[in-house]
Design a protein around this motif. Sequence first.
Motif, mmCIF file in Angstrom:
data_model
loop_
_atom_site.group_PDB
_atom_site.id
_atom_site.type_symbol
_atom_site.label_atom_id
_atom_site.label_comp_id
_atom_site.label_asym_id
_atom_site.label_seq_id
_atom_site.Cartn_x
_atom_site.Cartn_y
_atom_site.Cartn_z
ATOM 1 N N LEU A 133 0.947 -1.291 0.077
ATOM 2 C CA LEU A 133 -0.042 -0.014 -0.065
ATOM 3 C C LEU A 133 0.905 1.253 -0.050
ATOM 4 O O LEU A 133 0.407 2.292 -0.663
ATOM 5 N N TYR A 134 2.035 1.339 0.968
ATOM 6 C CA TYR A 134 2.808 2.322 0.814
ATOM 7 C C TYR A 134 3.296 2.669 -0.314
ATOM 8 O O TYR A 134 3.721 3.719 -0.852
ATOM 9 N N ARG A 135 3.878 1.781 -1.187
ATOM 10 C CA ARG A 135 4.469 1.912 -2.517
ATOM 11 C C ARG A 135 3.458 2.708 -3.356
ATOM 12 O O ARG A 135 3.735 3.618 -4.098
ATOM 13 N N ARG A 136 2.297 2.022 -3.517
ATOM 14 C CA ARG A 136 1.083 2.964 -4.249
ATOM 15 C C ARG A 136 1.058 4.182 -3.976
ATOM 16 O O ARG A 136 0.781 5.142 -4.778
ATOM 17 N N LEU A 137 1.066 4.477 -2.639
ATOM 18 C CA LEU A 137 0.622 6.019 -2.012
ATOM 19 C C LEU A 137 1.690 6.782 -2.452
ATOM 20 O O LEU A 137 1.591 7.849 -2.926
ATOM 21 N N ILE A 138 3.032 6.124 -2.147
ATOM 22 C CA ILE A 138 3.972 7.312 -2.593
ATOM 23 C C ILE A 138 4.258 7.563 -4.154
ATOM 24 O O ILE A 138 4.370 8.732 -4.432
ATOM 25 N N SER A 139 4.229 6.508 -4.999
ATOM 26 C CA SER A 139 4.173 6.696 -6.332
ATOM 27 C C SER A 139 3.064 7.342 -7.070
ATOM 28 O O SER A 139 3.304 8.412 -7.911
ATOM 29 N N SER A 140 2.046 7.246 -6.523
ATOM 30 C CA SER A 140 0.958 7.883 -7.075
ATOM 31 C C SER A 140 0.907 9.482 -6.656
ATOM 32 O O SER A 140 0.391 10.482 -7.334
ATOM 33 N N THR A 141 1.146 9.513 -5.552
ATOM 34 C CA THR A 141 1.191 10.989 -4.912
ATOM 35 C C THR A 141 2.360 11.675 -5.611
ATOM 36 O O THR A 141 2.073 12.675 -6.178
ATOM 37 N N GLY A 142 3.538 11.314 -5.908
ATOM 38 C CA GLY A 142 4.717 11.772 -6.595
ATOM 39 C C GLY A 142 4.094 12.449 -7.893
ATOM 40 O O GLY A 142 4.347 13.637 -8.468
ATOM 41 N N ALA A 143 3.543 11.344 -8.663
ATOM 42 C CA ALA A 143 3.384 11.774 -10.008
ATOM 43 C C ALA A 143 2.034 12.767 -10.238
ATOM 44 O O ALA A 143 2.056 13.541 -10.789
ATOM 45 N N GLY A 144 0.968 12.362 -9.304
ATOM 46 C CA GLY A 144 -0.160 13.137 -9.424
ATOM 47 C C GLY A 144 -0.281 14.676 -8.907
ATOM 48 O O GLY A 144 -0.436 15.636 -9.553
ATOM 49 N N GLU A 145 0.803 14.780 -7.958
ATOM 50 C CA GLU A 145 1.162 16.035 -7.409
ATOM 51 C C GLU A 145 1.763 16.970 -8.432
ATOM 52 O O GLU A 145 1.837 17.932 -8.673
ATOM 53 N N ALA A 146 2.666 16.278 -9.065
ATOM 54 C CA ALA A 146 3.424 16.829 -10.281
ATOM 55 C C ALA A 146 2.663 17.271 -11.407
ATOM 56 O O ALA A 146 2.741 18.625 -11.737
ATOM 57 N N VAL A 147 1.958 16.578 -11.697
ATOM 58 C CA VAL A 147 1.173 17.053 -12.994
ATOM 59 C C VAL A 147 0.140 17.958 -12.400
ATOM 60 O O VAL A 147 -0.075 18.963 -13.152
ATOM 61 N N ASP A 148 -0.410 17.879 -11.442
ATOM 62 C CA ASP A 148 -1.453 18.932 -10.903
ATOM 63 C C ASP A 148 -0.795 20.359 -10.655
ATOM 64 O O ASP A 148 -1.148 21.331 -11.082
ATOM 65 N N THR A 149 0.443 20.280 -10.013
ATOM 66 C CA THR A 149 1.332 21.530 -9.574
ATOM 67 C C THR A 149 1.717 22.232 -10.892
ATOM 68 O O THR A 149 1.456 23.575 -11.064
ATOM 69 N N ILE A 150 2.290 21.819 -11.778
ATOM 70 C CA ILE A 150 2.602 22.178 -13.073
ATOM 71 C C ILE A 150 1.279 22.867 -13.886
ATOM 72 O O ILE A 150 1.566 24.076 -14.255
ATOM 73 N N ILE A 151 0.079 22.116 -13.930
ATOM 74 C CA ILE A 151 -1.031 22.630 -14.804
ATOM 75 C C ILE A 151 -1.547 23.962 -13.920
ATOM 76 O O ILE A 151 -1.748 25.039 -14.601
ATOM 77 N N PHE A 152 -1.746 23.615 -12.680
ATOM 78 C CA PHE A 152 -2.311 24.648 -11.966
ATOM 79 C C PHE A 152 -1.478 25.790 -11.584
ATOM 80 O O PHE A 152 -1.904 27.148 -12.024
ATOM 81 N N CYS A 153 -0.168 25.765 -11.431
ATOM 82 C CA CYS A 153 0.641 27.124 -11.269
ATOM 83 C C CYS A 153 0.679 27.718 -12.611
ATOM 84 O O CYS A 153 0.726 28.994 -12.572
ATOM 85 N N THR A 154 0.644 26.959 -13.581
ATOM 86 C CA THR A 154 0.807 27.949 -14.986
ATOM 87 C C THR A 154 -0.288 28.448 -15.175
ATOM 88 O O THR A 154 -0.299 29.929 -15.626
ATOM 89 N N ILE A 155 -1.516 28.293 -14.899
ATOM 90 C CA ILE A 155 -2.707 29.014 -15.113
ATOM 91 C C ILE A 155 -3.120 30.098 -14.060
ATOM 92 O O ILE A 155 -3.548 31.112 -14.328
ATOM 93 N N ALA A 156 -3.014 29.519 -12.945
ATOM 94 C CA ALA A 156 -3.236 30.627 -11.608
ATOM 95 C C ALA A 156 -2.291 31.618 -11.429
ATOM 96 O O ALA A 156 -2.658 32.456 -10.744
ATOM 97 N N ALA A 157 -1.308 31.652 -12.157
ATOM 98 C CA ALA A 157 -0.052 32.329 -11.733
ATOM 99 C C ALA A 157 -0.683 33.905 -12.167
ATOM 100 O O ALA A 157 -0.333 35.034 -11.255
ATOM 101 N N ARG A 158 -1.615 34.159 -12.998
ATOM 102 C CA ARG A 158 -1.973 35.438 -13.354
ATOM 103 C C ARG A 158 -2.862 36.057 -12.142
ATOM 104 O O ARG A 158 -3.006 37.244 -11.734
ATOM 105 N N ALA A 159 -3.856 34.828 -11.609
ATOM 106 C CA ALA A 159 -4.697 35.418 -10.393
ATOM 107 C C ALA A 159 -3.920 35.843 -9.411
ATOM 108 O O ALA A 159 -4.415 36.761 -8.615
#
Length: 205
Positions: A133-159
Amino acid sequence: MLAIMMLVVVLSSIGASKGVVIGPVITDAAFFLFPLAYILGDVITEVYGPRAAKRAIATGFLGNLSAVLVYSLIIWLPGFDDDFGLAKQAALEVALGPVWIVVLASLLGYAGGQSTNSLIMWAGKRRHQESKLYRRLISSTGAGEAVDTIIFCTIAARAIGIDNFAQWANYAFFGYLWKVLVELALMPITARVIGWTKNREPSYR
């Protein structure tokens, strides 16, 4: 869990429209809230499967879009024309006006990040069943947060008021680092919540 996730997502969209500077770190006022949505996403995916996770994501989208429409209506409605009324109208426009940009950024980022997160969680679950379970949590967290952060920060920077690459890189890097560290720190709690929910959920097999 779905109700808490919706609340976190809607409040995060309001808080993320305010830029925050803590020492050398550039972030937004929702930095302490959003990791909770990913923790809940992990629990829902692990216990109820990817379809339930997709329904939770879609429900979060609808809640956020509904909030933006309500904010727009509040701003549009005519207010008092005295000094206090005009000052309040200006404050609402400044505070809630940019939220739609943050919501757009969060919708796209959340969709990409949570979809990546759920995909990795479920692929690992199918391969390893109840173990690792911990391996799934770590790998999914790292990849998911990377995708989310790049998309979010790029668009939200203006606001937020970010207008150059150095500020964007600072915002994205520390945002990603914070989210991952919080989720890793709370991983034992996440695992306990998953185990507790599995033992008490009649539909779980």
